[in-house]
Scaffold this motif. Structure first.
Motif, PDB file in Angstrom:
ATOM      1  N   LEU A  10      17.946  77.823  -3.750  1.00 22.62           N
ATOM      2  CA  LEU A  10      18.120  76.374  -3.871  1.00 22.62           C
ATOM      3  C   LEU A  10      19.478  75.996  -3.303  1.00 22.62           C
ATOM      4  CD1 LEU A  10      17.295  73.595  -5.000  1.00 22.62           C
ATOM      5  CD2 LEU A  10      18.335  74.298  -7.178  1.00 22.62           C
ATOM      6  N   VAL A  11      19.486  74.998  -2.449  1.00 26.27           N
ATOM      7  CA  VAL A  11      20.732  74.546  -1.838  1.00 26.27           C
ATOM      8  C   VAL A  11      20.687  73.031  -1.698  1.00 26.27           C
ATOM      9  CG1 VAL A  11      19.841  74.853   0.516  1.00 26.27           C
ATOM     10  CG2 VAL A  11      22.303  74.960   0.106  1.00 26.27           C
ATOM     11  N   GLN A  12      21.836  72.420  -1.731  1.00 26.73           N
ATOM     12  CA  GLN A  12      21.897  70.968  -1.554  1.00 26.73           C
ATOM     13  C   GLN A  12      21.812  70.622  -0.066  1.00 26.73           C
ATOM     14  OE1 GLN A  12      25.486  69.671  -3.570  1.00 26.73           O
ATOM     15  NE2 GLN A  12      24.281  69.113  -5.379  1.00 26.73           N
ATOM     16  N   ALA A  13      21.386  69.414   0.195  1.00 24.96           N
ATOM     17  CA  ALA A  13      21.314  68.938   1.587  1.00 24.96           C
ATOM     18  C   ALA A  13      22.681  69.110   2.258  1.00 24.96           C
ATOM     19  CB  ALA A  13      20.891  67.480   1.605  1.00 24.96           C
ATOM     20  N   LEU A  84      21.255  71.983   6.295  1.00 25.06           N
ATOM     21  CA  LEU A  84      19.881  71.960   5.789  1.00 25.06           C
ATOM     22  C   LEU A  84      19.495  70.566   5.308  1.00 25.06           C
ATOM     23  CD1 LEU A  84      19.917  75.402   4.031  1.00 25.06           C
ATOM     24  CD2 LEU A  84      18.188  74.673   5.687  1.00 25.06           C
ATOM     25  N   LYS A  85      18.233  70.245   5.512  1.00 21.14           N
ATOM     26  CA  LYS A  85      17.678  68.951   5.129  1.00 21.14           C
ATOM     27  C   LYS A  85      16.558  69.177   4.107  1.00 21.14           C
ATOM     28  CE  LYS A  85      18.304  67.331   9.893  1.00 21.14           C
ATOM     29  NZ  LYS A  85      17.616  66.775  11.086  1.00 21.14           N
ATOM     30  N   PRO A  86      16.273  68.187   3.292  1.00 16.93           N
ATOM     31  CA  PRO A  86      15.161  68.348   2.344  1.00 16.93           C
ATOM     32  C   PRO A  86      13.850  68.730   3.033  1.00 16.93           C
ATOM     33  CG  PRO A  86      16.473  66.449   1.732  1.00 16.93           C
ATOM     34  CD  PRO A  86      17.024  66.923   3.051  1.00 16.93           C
ATOM     35  N   GLU A  87      13.645  68.267   4.244  1.00 15.64           N
ATOM     36  CA  GLU A  87      12.400  68.601   4.951  1.00 15.64           C
ATOM     37  C   GLU A  87      12.357  70.047   5.434  1.00 15.64           C
ATOM     38  OE1 GLU A  87      14.480  66.028   5.554  1.00 15.64           O
ATOM     39  OE2 GLU A  87      14.567  65.562   7.716  1.00 15.64           O
ATOM     40  N   ASP A  88      13.449  70.781   5.289  1.00 12.77           N
ATOM     41  CA  ASP A  88      13.440  72.219   5.583  1.00 12.77           C
ATOM     42  C   ASP A  88      12.885  73.030   4.413  1.00 12.77           C
ATOM     43  OD1 ASP A  88      16.608  71.767   7.187  1.00 12.77           O
ATOM     44  OD2 ASP A  88      14.667  72.053   8.174  1.00 12.77           O
ATOM     45  N   THR A  89      12.629  72.379   3.293  1.00 13.21           N
ATOM     46  CA  THR A  89      12.063  73.070   2.145  1.00 13.21           C
ATOM     47  C   THR A  89      10.714  73.674   2.509  1.00 13.21           C
ATOM     48  OG1 THR A  89      13.201  71.667   0.538  1.00 13.21           O
ATOM     49  CG2 THR A  89      11.189  72.769  -0.203  1.00 13.21           C
ATOM     50  N   TRP A 104       3.499  90.121   8.566  1.00 13.29           N
ATOM     51  CA  TRP A 104       4.287  89.101   7.885  1.00 13.29           C
ATOM     52  C   TRP A 104       5.061  89.730   6.743  1.00 13.29           C
ATOM     53  CZ3 TRP A 104       4.203  84.347  10.060  1.00 13.29           C
ATOM     54  CH2 TRP A 104       3.113  84.015  10.873  1.00 13.29           C
ATOM     55  N   GLY A 105       6.259  89.217   6.525  1.00  9.46           N
ATOM     56  CA  GLY A 105       6.977  89.556   5.314  1.00  9.46           C
ATOM     57  C   GLY A 105       6.378  88.797   4.145  1.00  9.46           C
ATOM     58  N   GLN A 106       6.919  89.026   2.974  1.00  7.94           N
ATOM     59  CA  GLN A 106       6.342  88.456   1.766  1.00  7.94           C
ATOM     60  C   GLN A 106       6.712  86.997   1.577  1.00  7.94           C
ATOM     61  OE1 GLN A 106       9.110  90.074   1.874  1.00  7.94           O
ATOM     62  NE2 GLN A 106      10.428  89.672   0.135  1.00  7.94           N
ATOM     63  N   GLY A 107       7.617  86.473   2.358  1.00  7.16           N
ATOM     64  CA  GLY A 107       8.015  85.080   2.217  1.00  7.16           C
ATOM     65  C   GLY A 107       9.154  84.910   1.237  1.00  7.16           C
ATOM     66  N   THR A 108      10.041  84.004   1.567  1.00  7.24           N
ATOM     67  CA  THR A 108      11.144  83.682   0.668  1.00  7.24           C
ATOM     68  C   THR A 108      11.279  82.165   0.631  1.00  7.24           C
ATOM     69  OG1 THR A 108      13.480  84.137   0.161  1.00  7.24           O
ATOM     70  CG2 THR A 108      12.906  83.944   2.494  1.00  7.24           C
ATOM     71  N   LEU A 109      11.367  81.623  -0.571  1.00  5.10           N
ATOM     72  CA  LEU A 109      11.355  80.175  -0.754  1.00  5.10           C
ATOM     73  C   LEU A 109      12.742  79.591  -0.542  1.00  5.10           C
ATOM     74  CD1 LEU A 109       9.941  77.553  -1.635  1.00  5.10           C
ATOM     75  CD2 LEU A 109      10.466  78.203  -4.003  1.00  5.10           C
ATOM     76  N   VAL A 110      12.796  78.583   0.285  1.00  7.56           N
ATOM     77  CA  VAL A 110      14.015  77.800   0.493  1.00  7.56           C
ATOM     78  C   VAL A 110      13.746  76.389  -0.008  1.00  7.56           C
ATOM     79  CG1 VAL A 110      15.581  76.827   2.202  1.00  7.56           C
ATOM     80  CG2 VAL A 110      14.762  79.180   2.455  1.00  7.56           C
ATOM     81  N   THR A 111      14.570  75.948  -0.930  1.00  8.08           N
ATOM     82  CA  THR A 111      14.438  74.606  -1.484  1.00  8.08           C
ATOM     83  C   THR A 111      15.725  73.844  -1.228  1.00  8.08           C
ATOM     84  OG1 THR A 111      12.967  75.423  -3.225  1.00  8.08           O
ATOM     85  CG2 THR A 111      13.933  73.234  -3.531  1.00  8.08           C
ATOM     86  N   VAL A 112      15.606  72.710  -0.555  1.00  8.57           N
ATOM     87  CA  VAL A 112      16.774  71.897  -0.232  1.00  8.57           C
ATOM     88  C   VAL A 112      16.684  70.601  -1.014  1.00  8.57           C
ATOM     89  CG1 VAL A 112      18.144  70.846   1.589  1.00  8.57           C
ATOM     90  CG2 VAL A 112      16.793  72.901   2.078  1.00  8.57           C
ATOM     91  N   SER A 113      17.652  70.374  -1.875  1.00  4.93           N
ATOM     92  CA  SER A 113      17.649  69.170  -2.702  1.00  4.93           C
ATOM     93  C   SER A 113      18.446  68.068  -2.014  1.00  4.93           C
ATOM     94  CB  SER A 113      18.233  69.471  -4.078  1.00  4.93           C
ATOM     95  OG  SER A 113      19.589  69.861  -3.953  1.00  4.93           O
ATOM     96  N   SER A 114      18.000  66.849  -2.256  1.00 11.27           N
ATOM     97  CA  SER A 114      18.679  65.697  -1.627  1.00 11.27           C
ATOM     98  C   SER A 114      19.802  65.190  -2.494  1.00 11.27           C
ATOM     99  CB  SER A 114      17.664  64.593  -1.362  1.00 11.27           C
ATOM    100  OG  SER A 114      17.022  64.222  -2.561  1.00 11.27           O
TER     101      SER A 114
END
Length: 114
Positions: A10-13, A84-89, A104-114
């Motif tokens: 989780l990261v801020q915009a 990073l932008k919220p739409e990069d989530t 494919w790798g297993q995937g890693t979630l990126v969440t960008v908060s506004s």
């Protein structure tokens, strides 16, 4: 063949994250490596790729913000994500095509908060 992705969170915009993908089971040095992302309900889309030569390719929506790189000694590909932008989530996936088969790798979630 295994692709293990790390580094989401989780990261801020306007913040930054670096994703890593450690590869094993094939001759990493000789294959194109890529990062894709997927939002639920949408198709998986290419973010960036890097050839064994180091030549890179980026989707228009990340040009100037993301940088893909590779360390052949460590069998690892990276995705540095800045501004990073919220739409990069999305869930980000490491990818390669090896002997005609997609991996494919297993995937890693990126969440960008506004």
């Amino acid at each position: 063949v295994q692709l293990q992705a790390f580094g989401g969170g989780l990261v801020q915009a306007w913040g930054s994250l670096r994703l890593s993908c450690r590869a094993s089971g094939f001759n990493f040095n000789t294959y194109i490596m890529g990062w894709y992302r997927q939002v639920p309900g949408n198709q998986r889309e290419l973010v960036a790729s890097i050839a064994s030569s180091g030549r890179t390719n980026y989707a228009d929506f990340v040009k100037g913000r993301f940088t893909i790189s590779r360390d052949n000694a460590k069998n690892t590909v990276y995705l540095q994500m800045n501004s990073l932008k919220p739409e990069d989530t999305a869930v980000y996936y490491c990818h390669s095509v090896i002997r005609g088969r997609r991996y494919w790798g297993q995937g890693t979630l990126v969440t960008v908060s506004s």
